[in-house]
Design an enzyme around this catalytic site. Structure first.
Site, short mmCIF file in Angstrom:
data_model
loop_
_atom_site.label_atom_id
_atom_site.label_comp_id
_atom_site.label_asym_id
_atom_site.label_seq_id
_atom_site.Cartn_x
_atom_site.Cartn_y
_atom_site.Cartn_z
CG ASP A 72 -1.67 -1.22 1.47
OD1 ASP A 72 -1.46 -2.20 0.76
OD2 ASP A 72 -2.52 -1.21 2.39
CD GLN A 88 1.90 -0.89 5.26
OE1 GLN A 88 1.45 -1.89 5.79
NE2 GLN A 88 2.41 0.12 5.95
#
Length: 586
Positions: A72, A88
């Site tokens: 993400d 992430q």
């Protein structure tokens, strides 16, 4: 928090083992925070580094770190002349795990400088994970990150972090206050389905507000919280919005758009001439949908317009491999920019062997269409600074069954814009009303090799010289009772000679009056193992991951094709080679 499954409904046992294994309880308690699921950690897979990174299918101009896993995009923002992208990242391997908030900065959204991770698990409130979230710039020009942390009891908590030194242009270091968690799951909240806080907004009055994604049983929820000081947060009496049978709402995003024009709005904008967008990422289906509607600030209620479905059949930013998206307001150019994650759809052992997995799709400017019924997206203008050698084709007829090659550039890393003129609509195939809510199934049934009336016509990208390998990007036009229906498809079913690859078709309908205009445009961004396409100037967008074994580098070819009965005409085609940015990724 996009947990790493590919977009679409595909799900295989090996990926469940690698990424996340949900152990569902038989019942949910009605009072108190509930921990419904746990995450098994497979350290042997999460920390397997590649001895040599295989870059043959690595992207050239998409955001991607040199190695390892990403998912993400988190908290993108513009601050004091610098664009920040947090995301992430697994610093130890190319499967999901050991997630930190990686951090890169840019002055143009194209060339990036990698910094040390901004947030790592280090405190009781995030010791088992630092998951997705957002950034907000507070009064006094002070940025703050809101993110989900996992505590020793596997509860999902919402935490804040602030820059250590505001004089540091790049905001390299971030500090977590000891008063975290800022928001803990309270009564009636599933503590293992409570994540991904949005950018906060401030409308009339003094309260800050934000939304956290959640669910109860199969009902998706956008739980609303309020605060006067950004420290003490109180849950509102009712969710901002909720929909039955949609499952967990991951990575919610809530923001205003101008009713007229393409100007972006600050997240706190409110009043006349404004609509709001609520986007959610559906954990059950691994794709996203959004609605447009009216936000009633004083009642803290969002009511969608009735112009699209408010469920998994609704509007999407992207009808392909695109998930966990996040927007931010860019005050420099007065626009709203959309980031999204395009996961690999290759096998885990291949990801481990090549040493990398996951990319960010090209950032897109996003605004409300003049119809008021949908959003429109277009790659940021800065991407055009990477355009190099180019070719042009004009006024070329493509008869039914014909194909021609676009020569003169290396099309494995390219930007292609083409305008088609369409005639012979009387030859269009009849449209079955049962197809209306499932464009993807229709594309799977009527793929590029299936002859039609008007279409399929479009591009064959990342194709081998003899077209054993090819990814088709095309339109097909149908005749419904009172109008023509335009289907846009990605068909990668013949994208690679490699066996056992996941090669899903993706599709969406395009809201154009083809009988009136007689024209439709297509833009495709091609980058070795990803194809992003924008139909009708960004009304319908599709992203696919593909893994050719022959059409690699200079052996990749680009074709225009028409497999319909009606002739089409290429009024203009422009194709550019795209240079690799000076700096890229983490």
């Amino acid at each position: 928090m996009g947990m790493g499954k590919p977009s679409g409904v595909w799900w295989t046992p090996w990926l469940a083992v690698v990424l996340v294994h949900w152990l569902l309880c038989a019942t949910e308690r009605r009072r108190g925070p509930v921990v419904e699921a746990s995450h098994e950690v497979f350290a042997s897979l999460q920390s397997v580094p590649a001895s040599v990174v295989d870059n043959r299918l690595r992207t050239g101009y998409h955001f991607q770190p040199p190695r390892n896993w990403i998912n993400d995009p988190n908290g993108p923002m513009y601050y004091n002349g610098v664009y920040h992208l947090f995301y992430q990242y697994n610093p130890n391997g190319s499967v999901w795990g050991h997630i930190v908030w990686a951090h890169s900065v840019s002055t143009d959204l194209v060339n990036w400088i990698a910094l040390e991770p901004a947030i790592r698990p280090s405190k009781p409130f995030d010791i088992n994970g630092c998951w997705s979230g957002s950034a907000t710039v507070l009064p006094g020009n002070r940025p703050v990150i809101f993110y989900t942390g996992i505590d020793p009891q596997q509860r999902q908590l919402q935490n804040v972090a602030y820059p250590k030194d505001l004089s540091d242009r790049y905001l390299r270091e971030w500090v977590k206050p000891d008063y975290n968690p800022a928001i803990a799951p309270g009564d009636g909240i599933n503590a293992s389905a409570f994540r991904d806080p949005t950018t906060a907004w401030r409308g009339p009055g003094s309260h800050w507000k934000l939304v956290v994604g959640s669910k109860w049983n199969r009902r998706g929820k956008a739980i609303l919280y309020r605060s006067r000081d950004f420290v003490h947060w109180v849950k509102a009496k009712h969710p901002l919005h909720t929909v039955k049978d949609t499952g967990m709402w991951e990575c919610p995003d809530f923001y205003p758009v101008a009713v007229k024009g393409r100007r972006g709005l600050d997240t706190s904008a409110y009043g006349d001439g404004v609509k709001h967008v609520l986007k959610v990422s559906l954990d059950l289906r691994r794709y996203e949908y959004y609605t447009l509607g009216k936000y009633y600030h004083y009642q803290d209620k969002y009511v969608p317009d009735n112009t699209s479905a408010d469920d998994h059949t609704g509007l999407r930013y992207d009808y392909g491999n695109f998930y966990a998206s996040k927007t931010f307001f860019d005050p420099k150019k007065q626009r709203r920019i959309l980031w999204g994650w395009a996961n690999e759809s290759d096998a885990k052992h291949v990801d481990i062997a090549k040493g990398w997995a996951g990319i960010q799709a090209v950032p897109r400017t996003i605004w409300l269409d003049s119809s008021g019924r949908q959003l429109v997206q277009w790659p940021i203008e800065e991407l055009e600074s990477l355009r190099g050698k180019h070719v042009v084709v004009e006024h070329k007829k493509v008869s039914g069954g014909d194909t021609f090659e676009v020569e003169g550039i290396n099309s494995s890393q390219a930007d292609v814009e083409v305008a088609f003129e369409v005639s012979g609509l009387e030859k269009a195939e009849a449209f079955d009303p049962s197809w209306a809510t499932d464009a993807e199934a229709l594309c799977g049934q009527k793929r590029a090799h299936v002859k039609g009336g008007v279409g399929p016509f479009g591009l064959l990208v990342l194709a081998s010289a003899n077209m054993e390998e090819k990814t088709a990007v095309f339109f097909r036009i149908f005749k419904a009772e009172h109008k023509h229906v335009v289907l846009m498809c990605h068909d990668p079913t013949r994208s690679s000679m490699r066996p056992n690859l996941y090669r899903p078709t993706f599709a969406g309908y395009v809201d154009v009056d083809i009988a009136k205009t007689g024209k439709i445009s297509l833009r495709s961004l091609i980058d070795h193992s990803v194809v992003e396409s924008f139909g009708a100037e960004g009304k319908t967008c599709i992203t696919s991951r593909v893994y050719p074994s022959l059409a690699i580098g200079k052996d990749a070819h680009l074709f225009v094709f028409n497999n319909g009965l009606a002739d089409v005409k290429v009024s203009e085609l422009k194709a550019w080679e795209i240079r690799r940015p000076l700096m890229n990724g983490a």
